[in-house]
Design a protein around this motif. Sequence first.
Motif, mmCIF file in Angstrom:
data_model
loop_
_atom_site.group_PDB
_atom_site.id
_atom_site.type_symbol
_atom_site.label_atom_id
_atom_site.label_comp_id
_atom_site.label_asym_id
_atom_site.label_seq_id
_atom_site.Cartn_x
_atom_site.Cartn_y
_atom_site.Cartn_z
ATOM 1 N N GLY A 182 46.295 92.095 36.340
ATOM 2 C CA GLY A 182 46.809 92.215 37.695
ATOM 3 C C GLY A 182 48.320 92.233 37.714
ATOM 4 O O GLY A 182 48.983 92.433 36.696
ATOM 5 N N ASP A 183 48.889 91.995 38.913
ATOM 6 C CA ASP A 183 50.338 92.038 39.069
ATOM 7 C C ASP A 183 51.044 90.960 38.253
ATOM 8 O O ASP A 183 52.165 91.158 37.786
ATOM 9 N N GLY A 184 50.384 89.797 38.065
ATOM 10 C CA GLY A 184 50.983 88.727 37.279
ATOM 11 C C GLY A 184 51.154 89.112 35.821
ATOM 12 O O GLY A 184 52.195 88.845 35.202
ATOM 13 N N THR A 185 50.132 89.740 35.255
ATOM 14 C CA THR A 185 50.210 90.214 33.871
ATOM 15 C C THR A 185 51.309 91.256 33.728
ATOM 16 O O THR A 185 52.124 91.221 32.796
ATOM 17 N N GLY A 239 43.187 93.822 38.144
ATOM 18 C CA GLY A 239 43.251 92.640 38.997
ATOM 19 C C GLY A 239 42.824 92.947 40.419
ATOM 20 O O GLY A 239 42.294 94.010 40.727
ATOM 21 N N THR A 240 43.062 91.966 41.324
ATOM 22 C CA THR A 240 42.675 92.112 42.725
ATOM 23 C C THR A 240 43.612 93.057 43.459
ATOM 24 O O THR A 240 43.186 93.954 44.175
ATOM 25 N N VAL A 241 44.903 92.822 43.310
ATOM 26 C CA VAL A 241 45.910 93.663 43.961
ATOM 27 C C VAL A 241 46.870 94.163 42.882
ATOM 28 O O VAL A 241 47.431 93.383 42.140
ATOM 29 N N ASN A 242 47.025 95.466 42.803
ATOM 30 C CA ASN A 242 47.892 96.068 41.783
ATOM 31 C C ASN A 242 48.833 97.057 42.458
ATOM 32 O O ASN A 242 48.730 98.274 42.290
ATOM 33 N N ASP A 243 49.761 96.517 43.249
ATOM 34 C CA ASP A 243 50.606 97.369 44.095
ATOM 35 C C ASP A 243 51.448 98.366 43.308
ATOM 36 O O ASP A 243 51.561 99.522 43.695
ATOM 37 N N PHE A 244 52.052 97.903 42.231
ATOM 38 C CA PHE A 244 52.938 98.768 41.454
ATOM 39 C C PHE A 244 52.160 99.941 40.868
ATOM 40 O O PHE A 244 52.586 101.094 40.959
ATOM 41 N N ALA A 245 50.996 99.666 40.277
ATOM 42 C CA ALA A 245 50.153 100.725 39.712
ATOM 43 C C ALA A 245 49.641 101.662 40.804
ATOM 44 O O ALA A 245 49.587 102.886 40.621
ATOM 45 N N ASN A 246 49.264 101.092 41.951
ATOM 46 C CA ASN A 246 48.753 101.916 43.041
ATOM 47 C C ASN A 246 49.823 102.836 43.609
ATOM 48 O O ASN A 246 49.533 103.958 44.031
ATOM 49 N N TYR A 247 51.063 102.372 43.616
ATOM 50 C CA TYR A 247 52.167 103.202 44.108
ATOM 51 C C TYR A 247 52.264 104.493 43.297
ATOM 52 O O TYR A 247 52.508 105.574 43.840
ATOM 53 N N PHE A 248 52.056 104.389 41.986
ATOM 54 C CA PHE A 248 52.139 105.560 41.111
ATOM 55 C C PHE A 248 50.795 106.290 40.973
ATOM 56 O O PHE A 248 50.700 107.268 40.242
ATOM 57 N N LYS A 249 49.783 105.770 41.667
ATOM 58 C CA LYS A 249 48.434 106.365 41.620
ATOM 59 C C LYS A 249 47.933 106.462 40.178
ATOM 60 O O LYS A 249 47.388 107.482 39.744
ATOM 61 N N LEU A 250 48.110 105.383 39.438
ATOM 62 C CA LEU A 250 47.672 105.352 38.045
ATOM 63 C C LEU A 250 46.157 105.188 37.980
ATOM 64 O O LEU A 250 45.581 104.416 38.748
ATOM 65 N N PRO A 251 45.495 105.891 37.073
ATOM 66 C CA PRO A 251 44.034 105.848 37.009
ATOM 67 C C PRO A 251 43.505 104.482 36.577
ATOM 68 O O PRO A 251 44.067 103.836 35.690
ATOM 69 N N THR A 287 58.912 99.192 45.743
ATOM 70 C CA THR A 287 58.081 100.340 46.114
ATOM 71 C C THR A 287 57.652 100.183 47.571
ATOM 72 O O THR A 287 57.904 99.152 48.196
ATOM 73 N N THR A 288 56.979 101.180 48.088
ATOM 74 C CA THR A 288 56.519 101.135 49.480
ATOM 75 C C THR A 288 55.360 100.172 49.678
ATOM 76 O O THR A 288 55.101 99.729 50.792
ATOM 77 N N GLU A 340 68.770 99.606 37.646
ATOM 78 C CA GLU A 340 68.414 101.019 37.750
ATOM 79 C C GLU A 340 67.837 101.575 36.448
ATOM 80 O O GLU A 340 68.398 101.377 35.372
ATOM 81 N N LYS A 341 66.677 102.238 36.591
ATOM 82 C CA LYS A 341 66.021 102.950 35.487
ATOM 83 C C LYS A 341 65.897 102.074 34.234
ATOM 84 O O LYS A 341 66.130 102.524 33.113
ATOM 85 N N ALA A 342 65.504 100.836 34.451
ATOM 86 C CA ALA A 342 65.423 99.862 33.338
ATOM 87 C C ALA A 342 64.074 99.861 32.636
ATOM 88 O O ALA A 342 63.936 99.267 31.563
ATOM 89 N N LEU A 343 63.073 100.522 33.229
ATOM 90 C CA LEU A 343 61.728 100.507 32.659
ATOM 91 C C LEU A 343 61.256 101.936 32.395
ATOM 92 O O LEU A 343 61.393 102.814 33.253
ATOM 93 N N ASN A 344 60.701 102.148 31.202
ATOM 94 C CA ASN A 344 60.174 103.451 30.813
ATOM 95 C C ASN A 344 58.662 103.441 31.027
ATOM 96 O O ASN A 344 57.923 102.806 30.269
ATOM 97 N N LEU A 345 58.197 104.112 32.067
ATOM 98 C CA LEU A 345 56.789 104.028 32.492
ATOM 99 C C LEU A 345 56.027 105.322 32.206
ATOM 100 O O LEU A 345 56.548 106.413 32.427
ATOM 101 N N ILE A 346 54.804 105.176 31.717
ATOM 102 C CA ILE A 346 53.924 106.349 31.541
ATOM 103 C C ILE A 346 53.225 106.629 32.860
ATOM 104 O O ILE A 346 52.607 105.736 33.456
ATOM 105 N N VAL A 347 53.334 107.863 33.352
ATOM 106 C CA VAL A 347 52.788 108.240 34.648
ATOM 107 C C VAL A 347 51.890 109.469 34.498
ATOM 108 O O VAL A 347 51.829 110.090 33.433
ATOM 109 N N GLN A 348 51.224 109.804 35.582
ATOM 110 C CA GLN A 348 50.341 110.965 35.568
ATOM 111 C C GLN A 348 51.155 112.253 35.472
ATOM 112 O O GLN A 348 52.231 112.369 36.060
ATOM 113 N N ALA A 349 50.628 113.198 34.745
ATOM 114 C CA ALA A 349 51.319 114.490 34.603
ATOM 115 C C ALA A 349 51.239 115.269 35.895
ATOM 116 O O ALA A 349 50.307 115.123 36.665
#
Length: 305
Positions: free
Chosen positions: A71-74, A97-109, A208-209, A296-305
Amino acid sequence: MGKEEKKFRKVKIIANPLSGREQALDKIVELVRLMSKDEWDINLLFTHKRGDGSRFAKNYNGEDLIIACGGDGTLNEVVNGLVKSKSEVPLAILQAGTVNDFANYFKLPEDPEKFYKMLKNFKTKKVDVGLAGDRIFANVAAGGILTEVAYSVQDDQKAVLGRMAYYLEGLKKMFQLNFEKDKFLKININCKEYKGTENLFCFLIANTTSVGGFKKIAPEAKVNDGYLDVILIKEPTAFDILEIAPAILTGDHVGHDKIIYIKTKEIEFSCDDKDVVIDLDGEKSGSLPMNFKILEKALNLIVQA
Protein backbone atom coordinates in the motif's frame (compact mmCIF):
# COMPACT_ATOMS: atom_id res chain seq x y z
CA MET A 1 27.86 -13.02 -35.36
CA GLY A 2 25.58 -10.35 -33.91
CA LYS A 3 25.59 -9.38 -30.27
CA GLU A 4 23.59 -11.86 -28.18
CA GLU A 5 20.50 -10.27 -26.62
CA LYS A 6 20.52 -10.03 -22.82
CA LYS A 7 17.81 -12.40 -21.63
CA PHE A 8 17.41 -11.22 -18.06
CA ARG A 9 17.59 -8.22 -15.83
CA LYS A 10 18.26 -7.98 -12.13
CA VAL A 11 15.30 -6.93 -10.00
CA LYS A 12 14.65 -6.33 -6.30
CA ILE A 13 11.07 -6.81 -5.09
CA ILE A 14 10.25 -5.12 -1.77
CA ALA A 15 6.88 -6.31 -0.52
CA ASN A 16 4.61 -6.11 2.50
CA PRO A 17 3.27 -9.70 2.72
CA LEU A 18 0.28 -8.61 4.84
CA SER A 19 -0.89 -5.83 2.53
CA GLY A 20 -4.45 -6.02 1.20
CA ARG A 21 -5.40 -9.05 3.32
CA GLU A 22 -2.28 -10.81 2.01
CA GLN A 23 -3.31 -9.97 -1.55
CA ALA A 24 0.29 -8.94 -2.11
CA LEU A 25 1.50 -12.53 -1.73
CA ASP A 26 -0.76 -13.79 -4.51
CA LYS A 27 0.37 -11.03 -6.84
CA ILE A 28 4.05 -11.61 -6.09
CA VAL A 29 3.79 -15.36 -6.69
CA GLU A 30 2.24 -14.74 -10.11
CA LEU A 31 4.74 -12.01 -10.99
CA VAL A 32 7.73 -14.17 -9.98
CA ARG A 33 6.35 -17.01 -12.10
CA LEU A 34 6.17 -14.72 -15.14
CA MET A 35 9.60 -13.22 -14.58
CA SER A 36 11.26 -16.58 -13.96
CA LYS A 37 10.19 -17.74 -17.40
CA ASP A 38 12.24 -14.90 -18.86
CA GLU A 39 15.23 -15.67 -16.63
CA TRP A 40 15.15 -12.55 -14.47
CA ASP A 41 17.55 -12.45 -11.53
CA ILE A 42 15.09 -11.90 -8.66
CA ASN A 43 15.80 -10.74 -5.11
CA LEU A 44 12.55 -10.92 -3.07
CA LEU A 45 12.53 -9.08 0.27
CA PHE A 46 9.59 -8.96 2.69
CA THR A 47 9.07 -6.06 5.10
CA HIS A 48 8.25 -6.97 8.70
CA LYS A 49 8.80 -3.77 10.66
CA ARG A 50 8.94 -0.04 10.10
CA GLY A 51 12.07 1.01 8.27
CA ASP A 52 12.59 -2.26 6.38
CA GLY A 53 11.38 -0.83 3.08
CA SER A 54 13.72 2.17 3.25
CA ARG A 55 16.69 0.03 4.27
CA PHE A 56 16.09 -2.47 1.45
CA ALA A 57 15.75 0.32 -1.13
CA LYS A 58 18.95 2.08 -0.01
CA ASN A 59 21.04 -1.09 -0.27
CA TYR A 60 21.97 -1.12 -3.96
CA ASN A 61 23.25 -4.42 -5.39
CA GLY A 62 23.29 -3.72 -9.11
CA GLU A 63 19.52 -3.94 -9.69
CA ASP A 64 18.12 -2.72 -12.99
CA LEU A 65 14.86 -1.84 -11.24
CA ILE A 66 13.04 -2.05 -7.91
CA ILE A 67 9.44 -3.14 -7.43
CA ALA A 68 7.44 -1.93 -4.42
CA CYS A 69 4.44 -4.16 -3.67
CA GLY A 70 1.97 -3.06 -1.00
CA GLY A 71 0.00 0.00 0.00
CA ASP A 72 0.91 3.66 0.33
CA GLY A 73 2.95 2.98 3.49
CA THR A 74 5.20 0.49 1.71
CA LEU A 75 5.61 2.88 -1.20
CA ASN A 76 6.53 5.73 1.15
CA GLU A 77 9.34 3.72 2.72
CA VAL A 78 10.77 2.58 -0.61
CA VAL A 79 10.65 6.10 -2.04
CA ASN A 80 12.43 7.43 1.06
CA GLY A 81 15.19 4.87 0.58
CA LEU A 82 15.62 5.63 -3.11
CA VAL A 83 15.45 9.43 -2.99
CA LYS A 84 17.62 9.85 0.11
CA SER A 85 20.32 7.64 -1.40
CA LYS A 86 20.06 9.66 -4.65
CA SER A 87 19.40 6.44 -6.53
CA GLU A 88 18.63 6.52 -10.25
CA VAL A 89 17.27 2.96 -10.20
CA PRO A 90 13.76 2.97 -11.74
CA LEU A 91 10.86 2.14 -9.42
CA ALA A 92 7.79 0.10 -10.41
CA ILE A 93 4.71 0.03 -8.16
CA LEU A 94 2.55 -3.10 -7.90
CA GLN A 95 -0.30 -1.97 -5.71
CA ALA A 96 -1.87 -4.34 -3.20
CA GLY A 97 -3.13 -2.15 -0.35
CA THR A 98 -6.47 -0.52 0.48
CA VAL A 99 -5.72 2.93 -0.93
CA ASN A 100 -2.96 3.44 -3.48
CA ASP A 101 -3.37 7.06 -4.56
CA PHE A 102 0.04 7.54 -6.15
CA ALA A 103 -0.26 4.38 -8.27
CA ASN A 104 -3.85 5.20 -9.20
CA TYR A 105 -2.85 8.68 -10.35
CA PHE A 106 -0.56 7.08 -12.95
CA LYS A 107 -3.16 4.38 -13.75
CA LEU A 108 -0.61 1.66 -13.05
CA PRO A 109 -1.88 -1.89 -13.67
CA GLU A 110 -2.88 -4.01 -10.67
CA ASP A 111 -3.01 -7.30 -12.59
CA PRO A 112 0.40 -9.09 -12.51
CA GLU A 113 0.33 -9.95 -16.23
CA LYS A 114 -0.44 -6.36 -17.27
CA PHE A 115 2.10 -5.11 -14.75
CA TYR A 116 4.77 -7.39 -16.21
CA LYS A 117 3.98 -6.14 -19.71
CA MET A 118 4.59 -2.61 -18.42
CA LEU A 119 7.94 -3.70 -17.00
CA LYS A 120 9.06 -5.17 -20.30
CA ASN A 121 8.10 -1.97 -22.13
CA PHE A 122 10.32 -0.17 -19.60
CA LYS A 123 9.11 3.40 -20.09
CA THR A 124 10.36 5.68 -17.30
CA LYS A 125 9.38 9.15 -16.16
CA LYS A 126 11.10 11.54 -13.75
CA VAL A 127 8.57 12.74 -11.18
CA ASP A 128 8.51 15.13 -8.23
CA VAL A 129 8.23 14.12 -4.58
CA GLY A 130 7.71 16.17 -1.43
CA LEU A 131 9.99 16.64 1.55
CA ALA A 132 8.38 17.13 4.98
CA GLY A 133 11.04 17.95 7.54
CA ASP A 134 13.59 15.23 6.84
CA ARG A 135 11.16 12.68 5.38
CA ILE A 136 10.02 12.17 1.79
CA PHE A 137 6.38 11.79 0.78
CA ALA A 138 5.28 10.53 -2.60
CA ASN A 139 1.69 11.70 -2.61
CA VAL A 140 0.44 13.69 0.36
CA ALA A 141 1.20 15.30 3.70
CA ALA A 142 -1.79 16.07 5.92
CA GLY A 143 -2.82 17.39 9.29
CA GLY A 144 -6.15 17.63 11.09
CA ILE A 145 -9.23 15.52 10.40
CA LEU A 146 -7.63 13.30 7.77
CA THR A 147 -4.96 12.09 10.14
CA GLU A 148 -7.59 11.25 12.75
CA VAL A 149 -9.61 9.36 10.15
CA ALA A 150 -6.60 7.38 8.92
CA TYR A 151 -5.77 6.13 12.40
CA SER A 152 -9.33 5.46 13.57
CA VAL A 153 -10.38 3.17 10.70
CA GLN A 154 -9.96 -0.43 11.85
CA ASP A 155 -8.02 -2.94 9.72
CA ASP A 156 -11.07 -5.17 9.28
CA GLN A 157 -13.10 -2.19 8.05
CA LYS A 158 -10.36 -1.29 5.57
CA ALA A 159 -10.26 -4.87 4.28
CA VAL A 160 -14.03 -5.21 3.84
CA LEU A 161 -15.06 -1.69 2.82
CA GLY A 162 -11.83 -0.41 1.25
CA ARG A 163 -11.95 3.32 0.50
CA MET A 164 -15.58 3.51 1.65
CA ALA A 165 -14.38 2.93 5.22
CA TYR A 166 -12.36 6.15 5.03
CA TYR A 167 -15.25 8.09 3.50
CA LEU A 168 -17.74 6.96 6.15
CA GLU A 169 -15.35 7.63 9.02
CA GLY A 170 -14.46 10.99 7.54
CA LEU A 171 -18.09 12.09 7.31
CA LYS A 172 -18.70 10.95 10.89
CA LYS A 173 -15.71 12.92 12.14
CA MET A 174 -16.73 16.00 10.16
CA PHE A 175 -20.14 16.19 11.80
CA GLN A 176 -18.71 15.44 15.23
CA LEU A 177 -16.15 18.22 14.97
CA ASN A 178 -18.69 20.71 13.70
CA PHE A 179 -19.95 20.90 17.26
CA GLU A 180 -16.50 20.97 18.88
CA LYS A 181 -15.01 24.32 17.93
CA ASP A 182 -11.88 23.72 20.00
CA LYS A 183 -10.89 20.94 17.59
CA PHE A 184 -10.14 23.43 14.83
CA LEU A 185 -6.42 24.09 14.44
CA LYS A 186 -5.00 27.59 14.71
CA ILE A 187 -2.27 27.21 12.10
CA ASN A 188 0.41 29.70 11.15
CA ILE A 189 1.11 29.52 7.41
CA ASN A 190 4.23 30.91 5.80
CA CYS A 191 5.12 30.68 2.11
CA LYS A 192 5.96 33.07 -0.71
CA GLU A 193 2.37 33.05 -1.95
CA TYR A 194 0.52 33.29 1.39
CA LYS A 195 1.26 34.39 4.95
CA GLY A 196 -1.22 34.37 7.82
CA THR A 197 -2.94 32.47 10.62
CA GLU A 198 -6.12 30.47 9.98
CA ASN A 199 -8.46 28.29 12.04
CA LEU A 200 -8.34 25.10 9.98
CA PHE A 201 -10.41 21.97 9.89
CA CYS A 202 -7.55 20.26 8.08
CA PHE A 203 -4.81 20.88 5.56
CA LEU A 204 -3.39 18.84 2.69
CA ILE A 205 -0.12 19.21 0.82
CA ALA A 206 -0.53 17.18 -2.35
CA ASN A 207 1.83 16.03 -5.08
CA THR A 208 -0.91 14.50 -7.27
CA THR A 209 -4.61 15.19 -7.79
CA SER A 210 -5.67 12.05 -5.88
CA VAL A 211 -5.88 11.80 -2.09
CA GLY A 212 -7.76 9.18 -0.08
CA GLY A 213 -9.38 7.82 -3.21
CA PHE A 214 -10.76 11.25 -4.20
CA LYS A 215 -9.33 11.72 -7.67
CA LYS A 216 -9.72 15.51 -7.92
CA ILE A 217 -9.05 16.77 -4.41
CA ALA A 218 -6.08 18.79 -5.73
CA PRO A 219 -7.35 19.36 -9.28
CA GLU A 220 -4.48 21.58 -10.42
CA ALA A 221 -1.71 19.23 -9.24
CA LYS A 222 0.81 17.79 -11.69
CA VAL A 223 3.50 15.40 -10.58
CA ASN A 224 6.23 17.05 -12.66
CA ASP A 225 5.34 20.76 -12.43
CA GLY A 226 7.78 21.59 -9.62
CA TYR A 227 5.03 22.69 -7.21
CA LEU A 228 3.15 21.41 -4.18
CA ASP A 229 -0.63 21.95 -4.16
CA VAL A 230 -1.85 23.06 -0.73
CA ILE A 231 -5.51 22.79 0.31
CA LEU A 232 -6.62 24.54 3.50
CA ILE A 233 -10.15 23.90 4.80
CA LYS A 234 -11.29 26.65 7.19
CA GLU A 235 -13.71 25.78 10.05
CA PRO A 236 -16.74 24.57 8.06
CA THR A 237 -20.32 24.39 9.29
CA ALA A 238 -22.49 21.33 8.64
CA PHE A 239 -23.96 23.20 5.66
CA ASP A 240 -20.47 23.91 4.30
CA ILE A 241 -19.61 20.22 4.58
CA LEU A 242 -22.71 19.27 2.60
CA GLU A 243 -21.60 21.70 -0.12
CA ILE A 244 -17.92 20.75 -0.13
CA ALA A 245 -18.26 16.94 0.00
CA PRO A 246 -19.94 16.42 -3.41
CA ALA A 247 -17.88 19.22 -4.98
CA ILE A 248 -14.68 17.30 -4.13
CA LEU A 249 -15.75 14.60 -6.62
CA THR A 250 -15.56 17.08 -9.50
CA GLY A 251 -12.78 19.36 -8.21
CA ASP A 252 -15.19 22.29 -7.86
CA HIS A 253 -14.58 22.60 -4.12
CA VAL A 254 -11.58 24.89 -4.72
CA GLY A 255 -13.96 27.76 -5.40
CA HIS A 256 -15.71 27.43 -2.03
CA ASP A 257 -15.17 30.32 0.40
CA LYS A 258 -13.98 27.90 3.11
CA ILE A 259 -11.20 26.57 0.86
CA ILE A 260 -7.80 28.18 0.35
CA TYR A 261 -5.82 26.69 -2.55
CA ILE A 262 -2.12 27.48 -2.94
CA LYS A 263 0.53 26.32 -5.39
CA THR A 264 4.00 26.71 -3.89
CA LYS A 265 7.51 25.29 -3.93
CA GLU A 266 7.94 25.54 -0.17
CA ILE A 267 5.66 26.17 2.81
CA GLU A 268 5.94 26.09 6.59
CA PHE A 269 3.20 25.29 9.11
CA SER A 270 3.27 25.81 12.87
CA CYS A 271 0.74 25.70 15.70
CA ASP A 272 1.25 27.51 18.99
CA ASP A 273 -1.35 25.82 21.19
CA LYS A 274 -1.75 22.18 20.05
CA ASP A 275 0.33 19.17 19.12
CA VAL A 276 -0.54 18.61 15.46
CA VAL A 277 0.52 15.22 14.12
CA ILE A 278 1.55 15.06 10.45
CA ASP A 279 0.57 12.17 8.22
CA LEU A 280 2.78 11.33 5.24
CA ASP A 281 1.28 8.89 2.74
CA GLY A 282 -0.83 7.34 5.51
CA GLU A 283 1.89 7.10 8.19
CA LYS A 284 2.50 9.24 11.29
CA SER A 285 5.67 11.24 10.71
CA GLY A 286 6.30 13.84 13.37
CA SER A 287 4.39 16.99 14.28
CA LEU A 288 4.35 20.74 13.68
CA PRO A 289 6.26 22.96 13.23
CA MET A 290 7.37 21.52 9.90
CA ASN A 291 8.70 22.75 6.59
CA PHE A 292 7.46 21.22 3.33
CA LYS A 293 9.10 21.60 -0.06
CA ILE A 294 9.12 20.05 -3.51
CA LEU A 295 12.00 17.92 -4.77
CA GLU A 296 11.80 18.22 -8.53
CA LYS A 297 12.16 15.08 -10.67
CA ALA A 298 13.76 13.19 -7.78
CA LEU A 299 12.16 9.81 -8.52
CA ASN A 300 12.59 7.65 -11.63
CA LEU A 301 9.24 5.87 -12.10
CA ILE A 302 8.23 3.12 -14.52
CA VAL A 303 4.92 4.07 -16.16
CA GLN A 304 2.59 2.75 -18.82
CA ALA A 305 3.72 3.20 -22.40
